[in-house]
Design a protein around this motif. Structure first.
Motif, PDB file in Angstrom:
ATOM      1  N   ILE A  96       0.866  -1.137  -0.075  1.00  0.00           N
ATOM      2  CA  ILE A  96      -0.060   0.150  -0.054  1.00  0.00           C
ATOM      3  C   ILE A  96       0.757   1.170  -0.084  1.00  0.00           C
ATOM      4  N   LEU A  97       2.004   1.254   0.735  1.00  0.00           N
ATOM      5  CA  LEU A  97       2.781   2.143   0.894  1.00  0.00           C
ATOM      6  C   LEU A  97       3.433   2.897  -0.204  1.00  0.00           C
ATOM      7  N   VAL A  98       4.102   1.859  -0.871  1.00  0.00           N
ATOM      8  CA  VAL A  98       4.893   2.495  -2.338  1.00  0.00           C
ATOM      9  C   VAL A  98       3.926   3.016  -3.252  1.00  0.00           C
ATOM     10  N   PRO A  99       2.672   2.443  -3.787  1.00  0.00           N
ATOM     11  CA  PRO A  99       1.927   3.153  -4.842  1.00  0.00           C
ATOM     12  C   PRO A  99       1.426   4.399  -4.188  1.00  0.00           C
ATOM     13  N   LEU A 100       0.971   4.706  -2.803  1.00  0.00           N
ATOM     14  CA  LEU A 100       0.464   5.932  -2.383  1.00  0.00           C
ATOM     15  C   LEU A 100       1.598   6.992  -2.538  1.00  0.00           C
ATOM     16  N   LEU A 101       2.904   6.495  -2.160  1.00  0.00           N
ATOM     17  CA  LEU A 101       3.976   7.160  -1.989  1.00  0.00           C
ATOM     18  C   LEU A 101       4.335   7.999  -3.432  1.00  0.00           C
ATOM     19  N   VAL A 102       4.103   7.086  -4.249  1.00  0.00           N
ATOM     20  CA  VAL A 102       4.408   7.315  -5.781  1.00  0.00           C
ATOM     21  C   VAL A 102       3.410   8.515  -6.090  1.00  0.00           C
ATOM     22  N   SER A 103       2.061   8.355  -5.906  1.00  0.00           N
ATOM     23  CA  SER A 103       1.018   9.205  -6.105  1.00  0.00           C
ATOM     24  C   SER A 103       1.300  10.581  -5.286  1.00  0.00           C
ATOM     25  N   ILE A 104       1.591  10.608  -3.994  1.00  0.00           N
ATOM     26  CA  ILE A 104       1.814  11.894  -3.317  1.00  0.00           C
ATOM     27  C   ILE A 104       3.218  12.646  -3.804  1.00  0.00           C
ATOM     28  N   PHE A 105       4.291  11.718  -3.976  1.00  0.00           N
ATOM     29  CA  PHE A 105       5.371  12.240  -4.654  1.00  0.00           C
ATOM     30  C   PHE A 105       5.158  13.136  -5.896  1.00  0.00           C
TER      31      PHE A 105
ATOM     32  N   VAL B 120       7.793  15.743  -7.685  1.00  0.00           N
ATOM     33  CA  VAL B 120       8.965  14.911  -7.917  1.00  0.00           C
ATOM     34  C   VAL B 120       9.154  14.351  -9.326  1.00  0.00           C
ATOM     35  N   ASN B 121      10.566  14.580  -9.927  1.00  0.00           N
ATOM     36  CA  ASN B 121      10.571  13.846 -11.292  1.00  0.00           C
ATOM     37  C   ASN B 121      10.174  12.706 -11.365  1.00  0.00           C
ATOM     38  N   ALA B 122       9.488  12.485 -12.549  1.00  0.00           N
ATOM     39  CA  ALA B 122       8.899  11.200 -12.870  1.00  0.00           C
ATOM     40  C   ALA B 122      10.017  10.127 -12.919  1.00  0.00           C
TER      41      ALA B 122
ATOM     42  N   THR C 208      19.935  -2.161  -5.508  1.00  0.00           N
ATOM     43  CA  THR C 208      19.526  -1.157  -5.374  1.00  0.00           C
ATOM     44  C   THR C 208      20.649  -0.170  -6.351  1.00  0.00           C
ATOM     45  N   ARG C 209      21.781  -0.638  -6.319  1.00  0.00           N
ATOM     46  CA  ARG C 209      22.701   0.077  -7.279  1.00  0.00           C
ATOM     47  C   ARG C 209      22.342   0.258  -8.599  1.00  0.00           C
ATOM     48  N   ILE C 210      21.839  -1.035  -8.989  1.00  0.00           N
ATOM     49  CA  ILE C 210      21.472  -1.227 -10.433  1.00  0.00           C
ATOM     50  C   ILE C 210      20.175  -0.412 -10.739  1.00  0.00           C
ATOM     51  N   ALA C 211      19.300  -0.472  -9.886  1.00  0.00           N
ATOM     52  CA  ALA C 211      18.100   0.250 -10.062  1.00  0.00           C
ATOM     53  C   ALA C 211      18.077   1.692 -10.026  1.00  0.00           C
ATOM     54  N   ALA C 212      19.141   2.226  -9.550  1.00  0.00           N
ATOM     55  CA  ALA C 212      19.328   3.769  -9.509  1.00  0.00           C
ATOM     56  C   ALA C 212      19.187   4.051 -11.364  1.00  0.00           C
ATOM     57  N   ASN C 213      19.727   3.099 -12.104  1.00  0.00           N
ATOM     58  CA  ASN C 213      19.814   3.533 -13.590  1.00  0.00           C
ATOM     59  C   ASN C 213      18.725   2.861 -14.413  1.00  0.00           C
ATOM     60  N   VAL C 214      17.867   2.285 -13.774  1.00  0.00           N
ATOM     61  CA  VAL C 214      16.587   1.671 -14.416  1.00  0.00           C
ATOM     62  C   VAL C 214      15.396   2.717 -14.454  1.00  0.00           C
ATOM     63  N   ASN C 215      14.875   2.817 -15.614  1.00  0.00           N
ATOM     64  CA  ASN C 215      13.541   3.483 -15.675  1.00  0.00           C
ATOM     65  C   ASN C 215      12.517   3.053 -14.692  1.00  0.00           C
ATOM     66  N   SER C 216      11.895   4.266 -14.234  1.00  0.00           N
ATOM     67  CA  SER C 216      10.874   3.976 -13.186  1.00  0.00           C
ATOM     68  C   SER C 216       9.808   3.029 -13.617  1.00  0.00           C
ATOM     69  N   ALA C 217       9.521   3.071 -15.035  1.00  0.00           N
ATOM     70  CA  ALA C 217       8.419   2.267 -15.540  1.00  0.00           C
ATOM     71  C   ALA C 217       8.612   1.111 -15.538  1.00  0.00           C
TER      72      ALA C 217
ATOM     73  N   MET D  50      -0.704   2.646  -9.799  1.00  0.00           N
ATOM     74  CA  MET D  50       0.967   3.218  -9.987  1.00  0.00           C
ATOM     75  C   MET D  50       1.440   2.972 -11.426  1.00  0.00           C
ATOM     76  N   LEU D  51       1.264   1.527 -11.730  1.00  0.00           N
ATOM     77  CA  LEU D  51       1.759   1.379 -13.064  1.00  0.00           C
ATOM     78  C   LEU D  51       1.251   2.514 -14.097  1.00  0.00           C
ATOM     79  N   PHE D  52       0.017   2.602 -14.363  1.00  0.00           N
ATOM     80  CA  PHE D  52      -0.386   3.488 -15.078  1.00  0.00           C
ATOM     81  C   PHE D  52      -0.098   4.959 -15.132  1.00  0.00           C
ATOM     82  N   SER D  53       0.099   5.436 -13.933  1.00  0.00           N
ATOM     83  CA  SER D  53       0.409   6.739 -13.695  1.00  0.00           C
ATOM     84  C   SER D  53       1.769   6.946 -14.003  1.00  0.00           C
ATOM     85  N   VAL D  54       2.729   5.850 -13.697  1.00  0.00           N
ATOM     86  CA  VAL D  54       4.197   6.044 -14.103  1.00  0.00           C
ATOM     87  C   VAL D  54       4.376   5.719 -15.622  1.00  0.00           C
ATOM     88  N   VAL D  55       3.810   4.857 -16.153  1.00  0.00           N
ATOM     89  CA  VAL D  55       4.129   4.435 -17.801  1.00  0.00           C
ATOM     90  C   VAL D  55       3.301   5.524 -18.455  1.00  0.00           C
TER      91      VAL D  55
END
Length: 267
Positions: free
Chosen positions: A31-40, A45-47, A99-108, A262-267
């Motif tokens: 619950i927390l991750v999707p709602l924080l994505v929406s709030i941020f 915050v940059n997409a 986490t190091r690799i994820a920093a360079n992966v697109n949020s989508a 969250m998926l649709f909002s990011v993609v």
């Protein structure tokens, strides 16, 4: 970016997540991750960084909740510390690496992985599926490899640690109560490694975002962590009075719907 309205929203979010965690014995990451994505996103915050920031902040919040969970399960003697010590090195390696690799992966792409994983968790909750115990408990090498895999998934899905650990330990002939208790203890090194990893990997990418330490938004972390720790005991009390099976299904549906949103909002 920070105002009294957002702070009140973080308080409500922390109270809700903490109550649900105490009520159902599950982490609130779904619950927390999707709602924080929406709030941020609404806070500007940059997409490209919004999912990373939500994951890192959720990991930091989990540190506080996992400490309380460990104390409760350890008091009941349901933590198999040998397994915790065996899996922790692998968890640290897997989580920090991803986490190091994820920093360079697109949020989508991370959002897609998160949504798919939540679909798996929701399916498990609906079917109440557990693997048949068919093996003897693993030795250090097996625990290390399992920890690496669990840590890697948890770095991209903050709900992954508990779900995968309980499933793995059940398969390894660990009694269910001890599997759940051990999973709660393993949540602590996952949270520590995930927090450190996202803090380090996002350090240069969030310099322009106020109140951040890498991919951790400090005000949200502090407020949500405190509020959730206050609400969790009330959830525990209610857990003895409400039908857990139906509530878990509701929780699974809610988490899945939020993940898809969250998926649709990011993609």
């Amino acid at each position: 970016m920070l105002s009294i309205e957002w702070m009140l929203l973080y308080i409500l979010l922390g109270l809700f997540v903490g109550f649900m965690a105490g009520l159902l014995g599950v982490g609130g990451g779904g619950i927390l991750v999707p709602l924080l994505v929406s709030i941020f996103s609404n806070q500007g915050v940059n997409a490209d960084n919004v999912v990373h920031l939500a994951l890192g902040t959720t990991m930091a919040c989990t540190i506080i909740s996992s400490i309380a969970s460990i104390r409760a399960h350890a008091a009941q003697g349901t933590v198999v510390w040998k397994v915790v010590y065996g899996m922790t090195p692998g968890i640290m390696v897997g989580t920090l690496l991803i986490t190091r690799i994820a920093a360079n992966v697109n949020s989508a792409y991370i959002a897609i992985f998160f949504a798919l994983f939540m679909a798996l968790v929701a399916g498990q909750m609906f079917l109440n599926w557990r693997p048949k115990a068919s093996r003897k408990p693993a030795k250090f090498r097996g625990l290390f490899l399992a920890g690496t895999g669990i840590g890697s998934v948890s770095a991209l899905a903050a709900v992954g640690g508990g779900f995968l650990t309980v499933t793995y330990l059940s398969y390894q002939n660990v009694e269910m109560k001890k599997a759940i208790g051990t999973s709660s203890a393993i949540g602590f090194p996952i949270a520590i490694a995930g927090t450190v990893g996202y803090m380090m990997s996002g350090w240069s990418q969030t310099v322009s975002v106020p109140y951040t330490l890498g991919f951790i938004y400090v005000p949200a972390f502090l407020i949500i962590a405190i509020a959730s720790s206050i609400a969790a005991p009330y959830g525990v009390r209610c857990s003895h009075r409400l039908p857990e099976t139906h509530l878990k299904k509701i929780f699974a549906v809610l988490s899945l719907v939020l993940s898809i949103k969250m998926l649709f909002s990011v993609v």
